[in-house]
Design a protein around this motif. Structure first.
Motif, mmCIF file in Angstrom:
data_model
loop_
_atom_site.group_PDB
_atom_site.id
_atom_site.type_symbol
_atom_site.label_atom_id
_atom_site.label_comp_id
_atom_site.label_asym_id
_atom_site.label_seq_id
_atom_site.Cartn_x
_atom_site.Cartn_y
_atom_site.Cartn_z
ATOM 1 N N SER A 104 0.850 -1.195 0.000
ATOM 2 C CA SER A 104 0.000 0.000 0.000
ATOM 3 C C SER A 104 0.878 1.235 0.000
ATOM 4 O O SER A 104 1.979 1.242 0.567
ATOM 5 C CB SER A 104 -0.938 0.014 1.214
ATOM 6 O OG SER A 104 -0.213 0.193 2.416
ATOM 7 N N GLU A 142 0.533 5.741 0.104
ATOM 8 C CA GLU A 142 -0.311 6.925 0.241
ATOM 9 C C GLU A 142 0.539 8.183 0.092
ATOM 10 O O GLU A 142 1.634 8.275 0.663
ATOM 11 C CB GLU A 142 -1.009 6.954 1.599
ATOM 12 C CG GLU A 142 -2.056 5.874 1.799
ATOM 13 C CD GLU A 142 -2.795 6.030 3.110
ATOM 14 O OE1 GLU A 142 -4.030 5.909 3.107
ATOM 15 O OE2 GLU A 142 -2.129 6.276 4.142
ATOM 16 N N LEU A 186 -4.213 0.228 -1.910
ATOM 17 C CA LEU A 186 -3.659 -0.996 -1.326
ATOM 18 C C LEU A 186 -3.902 -2.137 -2.307
ATOM 19 O O LEU A 186 -4.857 -2.128 -3.084
ATOM 20 C CB LEU A 186 -4.283 -1.294 0.038
ATOM 21 C CG LEU A 186 -5.790 -1.410 0.187
ATOM 22 C CD1 LEU A 186 -6.287 -2.803 -0.160
ATOM 23 C CD2 LEU A 186 -6.197 -1.063 1.616
ATOM 24 N N THR A 188 -7.503 3.981 -0.480
ATOM 25 C CA THR A 188 -7.360 4.312 0.934
ATOM 26 C C THR A 188 -7.389 5.822 1.105
ATOM 27 O O THR A 188 -6.983 6.572 0.215
ATOM 28 C CB THR A 188 -6.044 3.782 1.524
ATOM 29 O OG1 THR A 188 -4.934 4.478 0.923
ATOM 30 C CG2 THR A 188 -5.880 2.291 1.291
ATOM 31 N N THR A 200 -6.599 8.627 4.510
ATOM 32 C CA THR A 200 -6.152 8.730 5.889
ATOM 33 C C THR A 200 -6.035 10.192 6.303
ATOM 34 O O THR A 200 -5.496 11.013 5.554
ATOM 35 C CB THR A 200 -4.783 8.044 6.081
ATOM 36 O OG1 THR A 200 -4.887 6.677 5.712
ATOM 37 C CG2 THR A 200 -4.312 8.142 7.526
ATOM 38 N N ALA A 203 -8.263 6.237 9.476
ATOM 39 C CA ALA A 203 -7.858 5.534 8.261
ATOM 40 C C ALA A 203 -9.002 4.682 7.751
ATOM 41 O O ALA A 203 -9.555 3.854 8.483
ATOM 42 C CB ALA A 203 -6.640 4.657 8.535
ATOM 43 N N LYS A 250 -10.308 2.220 4.329
ATOM 44 C CA LYS A 250 -9.836 1.530 3.135
ATOM 45 C C LYS A 250 -10.880 0.528 2.651
ATOM 46 O O LYS A 250 -11.681 0.015 3.432
ATOM 47 C CB LYS A 250 -8.512 0.818 3.402
ATOM 48 C CG LYS A 250 -8.538 -0.184 4.532
ATOM 49 C CD LYS A 250 -7.152 -0.723 4.819
ATOM 50 C CE LYS A 250 -7.169 -1.707 5.998
ATOM 51 N NZ LYS A 250 -5.806 -2.219 6.313
ATOM 52 N N SER A 310 -11.123 -2.903 -0.061
ATOM 53 C CA SER A 310 -10.428 -3.871 -0.907
ATOM 54 C C SER A 310 -11.454 -4.653 -1.713
ATOM 55 O O SER A 310 -12.399 -5.202 -1.148
ATOM 56 C CB SER A 310 -9.610 -4.852 -0.056
ATOM 57 O OG SER A 310 -8.701 -4.168 0.777
#
Length: 378
Positions: free
Chosen positions: A148, A150, A162, A199, A201, A218, A220, A222
């Motif tokens: 991952s 960022e 990610l 993602t 954050t 955070a 995320k 998937s």
């Protein structure tokens, strides 16, 4: 599996510290005595020893290498490379290599890892009311790869992605039990799956190793895709975690943490179901004792720094797994405390020793666990 862990970090001091330092390797002198403020890299090799009836004696070594990508900028966070490897007298093994990498000025954050385990695990069933009497030891082999990254936008916002993949193989016990007969299990033999997702954050922490103020949020998602015909899974996994840190005094910190994860889609592969219990969240529960499509938990921790080298913590939390809607009556308690030894004072790197206590179900002993890890729980 109940295990007794032994992690050796320091030596008994019976004579002058100055005299002992002359005979110790550099990394031990730093772990035990030196308070280095030069922002140099450091290495901490830590032996691992455990024992359980189903694995025999497990021995191995973990090594943490920590460093700064910019030694001039005092705001650039600590990066690290962590390796871990063990083997048991009954032929099981675990090995992993991971990194948490911060570019200068924290402009980019990279997390990557690869790992392999050939290690049995306990299966209790699915849901929040599984019984200890139903436990079954199953065989487990897993290869994991994750990456991952960022990028920083503005002052506190990171946007990124990610990706990765898993290959799981499970086998039931010689005598068929609930793992082979549970009708709720999907893809019980495992499979190969890849994933990719976004993602976001928000990170205003003053430090990423021993945080005393700031907020971390955070989120995320998937998207998973099964490979190779035998695994037709196509679904998603969403998670969000929010942590807040409040400095009550120079040595006292009050921290809060809330976590939620949910499976998205109609299928529920056994190996992707969220599981309750770990050395970071809901301490006191065996990881996998409770598993289902959704998992929500919260915890608070009071941290007191006794000195530069030593600290103590107390924690309290609650959480549960559930299939659809969260039922507050199903929330399970956890509480406990622990010790901290800061082996790298300048970087805020510590070894944590925690004892967590969970619920006592009817007819069973109270659930609990002892945990040793590097770093804080959150």
């Amino acid at each position: 599996m109940k295990k007794a862990y032994c992690l050796i970090l320091f030596l008994s001091i019976t004579t002058s510290a100055t005299a002992q330092m002359k005979f110790l390797p550099n990394f031990l002198r730093k772990i035990l005595f030196v308070k280095d403020s030069s922002r140099h890299s450091s290495i901490a090799p830590l032996p691992v020893l455990s024992s359980a009836p189903e694995t025999g004696v497990e021995v191995g070594l973990s090594v943490l290498y920590s460093f700064y990508t910019d030694t001039v900028d005092r705001h650039t966070r600590v990066s690290n490379i962590f390796t871990y490897g063990t083997i048991t007298t009954k032929g099981q093994s675990r090995i992993s290599v991971s990194t948490d990498y911060w570019l200068p000025h924290n402009s980019f954050h990279l997390i990557a890892g690869i790992g392999y385990i050939n290690f049995p695990t306990n299966y209790y069933g699915i849901g929040s009311d599984t019984r200890q009497a139903d436990v079954e030891l199953i065989g487990q082999k897993r290869v994991r790869l994750n990456l991952s990254g960022e990028k920083l936008f503005g002052k506190h916002i990171y946007l990124g992605f990610l990706s990765g993949g898993y290959n799981f193989k499970f086998s039931g016990a010689a005598k068929p039990g609930i793992f082979d007969t549970d009708p709720n299990l999907q893809y019980r033999s495992g499979g190969t799956t890849v994933f990719l997702g976004p993602t976001i954050t928000f990170d205003s922490r003053n430090n990423n190793t021993y945080t005393t103020s700031g907020v971390l949020i955070a989120a995320k998602y998937s998207q998973f895709k099964g490979l190779f015909g035998s695994n037709g899974y196509n679904g998603g996994l969403f998670s969000i975690e929010a942590s807040q840190y409040n400095s009550l005094s120079k040595r006292l910190v009050l921290a809060f943490d809330v976590y939620h994860t949910s499976m998205i889609g109609g299928q529920s592969p056994f190996y992707l179901l969220p599981t309750l219990g770990s050395d970071e969240l809901m301490r006191g529960y065996f990881n996998g004792r409770y598993r289902d499509r959704n998992y929500t938990a919260a915890q608070t921790e009071l941290r007191y720094r006794l000195s530069d080298r030593f600290g103590v913590v107390g924690f309290l939390g609650t959480g549960t797994v559930y299939h659809q809607a969260l039922d507050l009556n199903l929330l399970k308690p956890n509480y406990g405390g622990g010790l901290r030894y800061f082996f790298d004072v300048e970087k805020g790197l510590s070894a944590s020793f925690d004892y967590g206590v969970g619920e006592q179900r009817p007819g069973e002993t109270r659930q609990s666990g002892f945990y040793i890890r590097l770093g804080e729980a959150f």
